[in-house]
Design a protein around this motif. Structure first.
Motif, PDB file in Angstrom:
ATOM      1  N   VAL A   1      -5.837  15.252  -7.853  1.00 44.88           N
ATOM      2  CA  VAL A   1      -6.585  14.049  -7.486  1.00 44.88           C
ATOM      3  C   VAL A   1      -5.612  12.915  -7.164  1.00 44.88           C
ATOM      4  CG1 VAL A   1      -8.216  12.330  -8.317  1.00 44.88           C
ATOM      5  CG2 VAL A   1      -8.576  14.732  -8.861  1.00 44.88           C
ATOM      6  N   LEU A   2      -4.591  12.745  -8.004  1.00 40.77           N
ATOM      7  CA  LEU A   2      -3.597  11.703  -7.733  1.00 40.77           C
ATOM      8  C   LEU A   2      -2.796  12.015  -6.470  1.00 40.77           C
ATOM      9  CD1 LEU A   2      -2.201  10.760 -11.248  1.00 40.77           C
ATOM     10  CD2 LEU A   2      -3.644   9.401  -9.755  1.00 40.77           C
ATOM     11  N   LEU A   3      -2.517  13.282  -6.243  1.00 43.25           N
ATOM     12  CA  LEU A   3      -1.785  13.651  -5.031  1.00 43.25           C
ATOM     13  C   LEU A   3      -2.622  13.369  -3.785  1.00 43.25           C
ATOM     14  CD1 LEU A   3      -0.038  16.952  -6.130  1.00 43.25           C
ATOM     15  CD2 LEU A   3       0.951  14.681  -5.885  1.00 43.25           C
ATOM     16  N   ALA A   4      -3.916  13.655  -3.844  1.00 37.87           N
ATOM     17  CA  ALA A   4      -4.802  13.375  -2.709  1.00 37.87           C
ATOM     18  C   ALA A   4      -4.910  11.863  -2.482  1.00 37.87           C
ATOM     19  CB  ALA A   4      -6.175  13.981  -2.952  1.00 37.87           C
TER      20      ALA A   4
ATOM     21  N   PHE B   1       3.442   5.888  -3.066  1.00 39.68           N
ATOM     22  CA  PHE B   1       4.613   6.538  -3.668  1.00 39.68           C
ATOM     23  C   PHE B   1       4.464   6.659  -5.172  1.00 39.68           C
ATOM     24  CE2 PHE B   1       7.576   5.017  -0.059  1.00 39.68           C
ATOM     25  CZ  PHE B   1       7.260   6.133   0.688  1.00 39.68           C
ATOM     26  N   PHE B   2       3.967   5.591  -5.823  1.00 44.62           N
ATOM     27  CA  PHE B   2       3.789   5.610  -7.266  1.00 44.62           C
ATOM     28  C   PHE B   2       2.749   6.654  -7.675  1.00 44.62           C
ATOM     29  CE2 PHE B   2       1.629   4.084 -11.113  1.00 44.62           C
ATOM     30  CZ  PHE B   2       2.703   4.104 -11.991  1.00 44.62           C
ATOM     31  N   LEU B   3       1.647   6.744  -6.933  1.00 38.13           N
ATOM     32  CA  LEU B   3       0.628   7.759  -7.244  1.00 38.13           C
ATOM     33  C   LEU B   3       1.168   9.168  -7.037  1.00 38.13           C
ATOM     34  CD1 LEU B   3      -2.569   6.126  -5.718  1.00 38.13           C
ATOM     35  CD2 LEU B   3      -1.982   6.362  -8.140  1.00 38.13           C
ATOM     36  N   PHE B   4       2.009   9.346  -6.023  1.00 41.86           N
ATOM     37  CA  PHE B   4       2.622  10.653  -5.797  1.00 41.86           C
ATOM     38  C   PHE B   4       3.530  11.016  -6.971  1.00 41.86           C
ATOM     39  CE2 PHE B   4       5.787  13.538  -3.992  1.00 41.86           C
ATOM     40  CZ  PHE B   4       4.959  14.463  -3.388  1.00 41.86           C
ATOM     41  N   TYR B   5       4.286  10.044  -7.451  1.00 45.17           N
ATOM     42  CA  TYR B   5       5.162  10.267  -8.603  1.00 45.17           C
ATOM     43  C   TYR B   5       4.338  10.631  -9.835  1.00 45.17           C
ATOM     44  CZ  TYR B   5       7.963   9.006 -12.666  1.00 45.17           C
ATOM     45  OH  TYR B   5       8.588   9.016 -13.883  1.00 45.17           O
TER      46      TYR B   5
ATOM     47  N   GLY C   1      -3.058   5.614   5.012  1.00 43.94           N
ATOM     48  CA  GLY C   1      -3.682   4.315   5.216  1.00 43.94           C
ATOM     49  C   GLY C   1      -2.662   3.223   5.492  1.00 43.94           C
ATOM     50  N   SER C   2      -1.539   3.274   4.796  1.00 40.15           N
ATOM     51  CA  SER C   2      -0.478   2.298   5.020  1.00 40.15           C
ATOM     52  C   SER C   2       0.087   2.413   6.433  1.00 40.15           C
ATOM     53  CB  SER C   2       0.635   2.504   4.002  1.00 40.15           C
ATOM     54  OG  SER C   2       1.773   1.777   4.360  1.00 40.15           O
TER      55      SER C   2
ATOM     56  N   ILE D   1       0.836  -1.206   0.000  1.00 46.86           N
ATOM     57  CA  ILE D   1       0.000   0.000   0.000  1.00 46.86           C
ATOM     58  C   ILE D   1       0.869   1.254   0.000  1.00 46.86           C
ATOM     59  CG2 ILE D   1      -1.720   1.307   1.333  1.00 46.86           C
ATOM     60  CD1 ILE D   1      -2.750  -1.411   2.358  1.00 46.86           C
ATOM     61  N   LEU D   2       1.963   1.229   0.761  1.00 44.21           N
ATOM     62  CA  LEU D   2       2.880   2.366   0.825  1.00 44.21           C
ATOM     63  C   LEU D   2       3.495   2.665  -0.537  1.00 44.21           C
ATOM     64  CD1 LEU D   2       4.404   4.309   2.844  1.00 44.21           C
ATOM     65  CD2 LEU D   2       6.216   2.598   2.806  1.00 44.21           C
ATOM     66  N   PHE D   3       3.948   1.632  -1.239  1.00 42.34           N
ATOM     67  CA  PHE D   3       4.579   1.860  -2.535  1.00 42.34           C
ATOM     68  C   PHE D   3       3.570   2.241  -3.610  1.00 42.34           C
ATOM     69  CE2 PHE D   3       8.140  -0.425  -0.532  1.00 42.34           C
ATOM     70  CZ  PHE D   3       9.094   0.564  -0.715  1.00 42.34           C
ATOM     71  N   ILE D   4       2.324   1.809  -3.474  1.00 40.01           N
ATOM     72  CA  ILE D   4       1.277   2.311  -4.375  1.00 40.01           C
ATOM     73  C   ILE D   4       1.104   3.811  -4.158  1.00 40.01           C
ATOM     74  CG2 ILE D   4      -1.208   2.263  -4.852  1.00 40.01           C
ATOM     75  CD1 ILE D   4      -1.106  -0.758  -4.335  1.00 40.01           C
TER      76      ILE D   4
END
Length: 92
Positions: free
Chosen positions: A41-44, A19-23, A52-53, A14-17
Motif C-alpha cells: 500500500v505504501l509502495l503504491a 521518496f519517504f513513502l517508498f522508503y 503526481g509530482s 510532493i516528490l520527497f513525500i
C-alpha cells in the motif's frame, strides 16, 4: 497559482513525500531479506506521489508569458530561457 517558483517547490515537496513513502514501504528486516516484507500500500502510494509530482511540475512550472516549460532542476528561473522575460507573474 501561476508562480513557477512556488509550483516547482510544491512539486519537490510532493516528490520527497513519495521518496519517504517508498522508503517506509520497505521495512528493514535484517537477515531475512524478503520482498514479502514490503508494504505494498505504501509502495503504491509512493508511486502515485512520484507520478503526481512529475505531472504537476510538467503542467505548472511554465513561463507565465510564453507558456514554455522551465527548468525542473534547481536552477535559477528568474528569467525564462525561451522568451527572456521575467518569470514573476506580477510583472508584465
Amino acid at each position: 497559482m501561476n508562480n513557477p517558483k512556488i509550483n516547482r517547490t510544491i512539486g519537490y515537496i510532493i516528490l520527497f513525500i513519495g521518496f519517504f513513502l517508498f522508503y517506509k514501504g520497505f521495512k528493514p528486516v535484517g537477515v531475512s531479506d524478503n520482498i514479502a516484507d514490503a508494504d505494498f500500500v505504501l509502495l503504491a502510494l509512493s508511486v502515485a506521489f512520484l507520478v503526481g509530482s512529475t505531472v504537476w511540475m510538467i503542467k505548472k512550472v511554465r513561463c507565465p508569458h510564453c507558456n514554455k516549460l522551465l527548468h525542473l532542476k534547481l536552477y535559477n528561473i528568474d528569467v525564462c530561457p525561451h522568451c527572456g522575460k521575467s518569470t514573476d507573474p506580477d510583472e508584465k
